[in-house]
Structures are given as C-alpha cells and as structure tokens.
Design a protein around this motif. Sequence first.
Motif, PDB file in Angstrom:
ATOM      1  N   ASP A 163       0.800  -1.219   0.000  1.00  0.00           N
ATOM      2  CA  ASP A 163       0.000   0.000   0.000  1.00  0.00           C
ATOM      3  C   ASP A 163       0.837   1.275   0.000  1.00  0.00           C
ATOM      4  O   ASP A 163       0.402   2.299   0.485  1.00  0.00           O
ATOM      5  CB  ASP A 163      -0.939  -0.003   1.199  1.00  0.00           C
ATOM      6  CG  ASP A 163      -0.188  -0.112   2.519  1.00  0.00           C
ATOM      7  OD1 ASP A 163       1.026  -0.355   2.495  1.00  0.00           O
ATOM      8  OD2 ASP A 163      -0.825   0.040   3.568  1.00  0.00           O
ATOM      9  N   ASN A 164       2.023   1.212  -0.571  1.00  0.00           N
ATOM     10  CA  ASN A 164       2.851   2.405  -0.659  1.00  0.00           C
ATOM     11  C   ASN A 164       2.218   3.365  -1.665  1.00  0.00           C
ATOM     12  O   ASN A 164       2.065   3.021  -2.832  1.00  0.00           O
ATOM     13  CB  ASN A 164       4.269   2.021  -1.095  1.00  0.00           C
ATOM     14  CG  ASN A 164       5.204   3.211  -1.090  1.00  0.00           C
ATOM     15  OD1 ASN A 164       4.959   4.199  -1.762  1.00  0.00           O
ATOM     16  ND2 ASN A 164       6.267   3.097  -0.323  1.00  0.00           N
ATOM     17  N   PRO A 165       1.846   4.573  -1.258  1.00  0.00           N
ATOM     18  CA  PRO A 165       1.125   5.481  -2.158  1.00  0.00           C
ATOM     19  C   PRO A 165       1.942   5.882  -3.389  1.00  0.00           C
ATOM     20  O   PRO A 165       1.390   6.020  -4.474  1.00  0.00           O
ATOM     21  CB  PRO A 165       0.794   6.696  -1.304  1.00  0.00           C
ATOM     22  CG  PRO A 165       1.466   6.504  -0.010  1.00  0.00           C
ATOM     23  CD  PRO A 165       1.990   5.120   0.078  1.00  0.00           C
ATOM     24  N   HIS A 166       3.247   6.052  -3.229  1.00  0.00           N
ATOM     25  CA  HIS A 166       4.081   6.428  -4.375  1.00  0.00           C
ATOM     26  C   HIS A 166       4.120   5.307  -5.406  1.00  0.00           C
ATOM     27  O   HIS A 166       3.933   5.542  -6.610  1.00  0.00           O
ATOM     28  CB  HIS A 166       5.496   6.776  -3.911  1.00  0.00           C
ATOM     29  CG  HIS A 166       6.441   7.047  -5.034  1.00  0.00           C
ATOM     30  ND1 HIS A 166       6.400   8.212  -5.755  1.00  0.00           N
ATOM     31  CD2 HIS A 166       7.415   6.293  -5.587  1.00  0.00           C
ATOM     32  CE1 HIS A 166       7.321   8.175  -6.711  1.00  0.00           C
ATOM     33  NE2 HIS A 166       7.956   7.018  -6.617  1.00  0.00           N
ATOM     34  N   ILE A 167       4.327   4.102  -4.956  1.00  0.00           N
ATOM     35  CA  ILE A 167       4.396   2.959  -5.871  1.00  0.00           C
ATOM     36  C   ILE A 167       3.038   2.715  -6.523  1.00  0.00           C
ATOM     37  O   ILE A 167       2.962   2.426  -7.719  1.00  0.00           O
ATOM     38  CB  ILE A 167       4.906   1.712  -5.135  1.00  0.00           C
ATOM     39  CG1 ILE A 167       6.366   1.915  -4.742  1.00  0.00           C
ATOM     40  CG2 ILE A 167       4.749   0.469  -5.995  1.00  0.00           C
ATOM     41  CD1 ILE A 167       6.946   0.823  -3.894  1.00  0.00           C
ATOM     42  N   GLU A 168       1.962   2.868  -5.766  1.00  0.00           N
ATOM     43  CA  GLU A 168       0.628   2.670  -6.334  1.00  0.00           C
ATOM     44  C   GLU A 168       0.308   3.721  -7.395  1.00  0.00           C
ATOM     45  O   GLU A 168      -0.311   3.430  -8.411  1.00  0.00           O
ATOM     46  CB  GLU A 168      -0.435   2.675  -5.234  1.00  0.00           C
ATOM     47  CG  GLU A 168      -0.432   1.416  -4.415  1.00  0.00           C
ATOM     48  CD  GLU A 168      -0.661   0.176  -5.260  1.00  0.00           C
ATOM     49  OE1 GLU A 168      -1.629   0.138  -6.042  1.00  0.00           O
ATOM     50  OE2 GLU A 168       0.142  -0.763  -5.157  1.00  0.00           O
ATOM     51  N   ARG A 169       0.739   4.957  -7.184  1.00  0.00           N
ATOM     52  CA  ARG A 169       0.510   6.020  -8.171  1.00  0.00           C
ATOM     53  C   ARG A 169       1.268   5.729  -9.454  1.00  0.00           C
ATOM     54  O   ARG A 169       0.741   5.866 -10.555  1.00  0.00           O
ATOM     55  CB  ARG A 169       0.916   7.375  -7.605  1.00  0.00           C
ATOM     56  CG  ARG A 169       0.719   8.515  -8.589  1.00  0.00           C
ATOM     57  CD  ARG A 169       0.902   9.855  -7.929  1.00  0.00           C
ATOM     58  NE  ARG A 169      -0.245  10.237  -7.154  1.00  0.00           N
ATOM     59  CZ  ARG A 169      -1.343  10.801  -7.661  1.00  0.00           C
ATOM     60  NH1 ARG A 169      -1.433  11.010  -8.941  1.00  0.00           N
ATOM     61  NH2 ARG A 169      -2.334  11.142  -6.891  1.00  0.00           N
ATOM     62  N   VAL A 170       2.519   5.294  -9.338  1.00  0.00           N
ATOM     63  CA  VAL A 170       3.309   4.947 -10.520  1.00  0.00           C
ATOM     64  C   VAL A 170       2.695   3.734 -11.217  1.00  0.00           C
ATOM     65  O   VAL A 170       2.628   3.683 -12.451  1.00  0.00           O
ATOM     66  CB  VAL A 170       4.782   4.700 -10.142  1.00  0.00           C
ATOM     67  CG1 VAL A 170       5.566   4.138 -11.314  1.00  0.00           C
ATOM     68  CG2 VAL A 170       5.422   5.984  -9.651  1.00  0.00           C
TER      69      VAL A 170
END
Length: 130
Positions: A41-48
Amino acid sequence: CLFLLHIFHLIYKYLTKFPFLQTFANPEDCLLSKKDKVAYDNPHIERVRRAHLNDLENILPFFIAGLFYVLTDPSAFLAINLFRLVAAARILHTIVYAVVVIPQPARFLAYGAAYLPTIYMASQVVIFVF
C-alpha cells in the motif's frame, strides 16, 4: 516518436524505486537488507503503477491506430506532428500523474491531447477503408 514512447515506458521501473524506497511487493526481494520491508500500500508505488497501467491502456491503441493511419498514405507533415503531439502528451501525462503530482485538469488535458489525435487517426483509417 513511437521509439521514444517505448523507451519512456521502460523507465517506469526506476520511478517505482524513487526515492530509493526500501519497500517491496515480494518477500524474496527483501533479502539484501534488514531495513527492507514488504508493503502493498505504498502510495508512491501505487501512483506509478496506475500511471503505468494508464499508459498501457492508451499507448497500444495509439500504436495500432498510428500503424494503420500511416498505411492510408496521409500527409507526412500531419502524421509526424500527430505522432509528436501524442508522444509529448503521454510523457507530460506521466509526469503530472506519477512524478510531479499536479491537480486536475492538468492530467485530463494531457490525456485529451493524446487521445484526440488517436481518435482522429482511427477515424481516418475507417473513412479510408469505407
């Protein structure tokens, strides 16, 4: 332009590592350091990841429409500039979506700037065929 989009598409793996996060989706990738952790659930990784999925959903139709559009023998000036516009818009879309998050309508405008030429090329192919 198509080659540039392909190269840019390959850069996504480095965007998920920025800023050198020590977060992985697979436990076997955490063997190098004790600081590494598994997280989904890392927001940066999910956005990418969402930006990458969006590119997959939009660049493939552009490749297909562009290929058939070129086979209709269009004006070279128009075709080249449509390809440039789509490439620039897709790169800009990725930047405002995954790298430097800018609020709407920046992402929508970048998306539309790439989508409209793709629709135009596809419609020209249909008109040419029929």
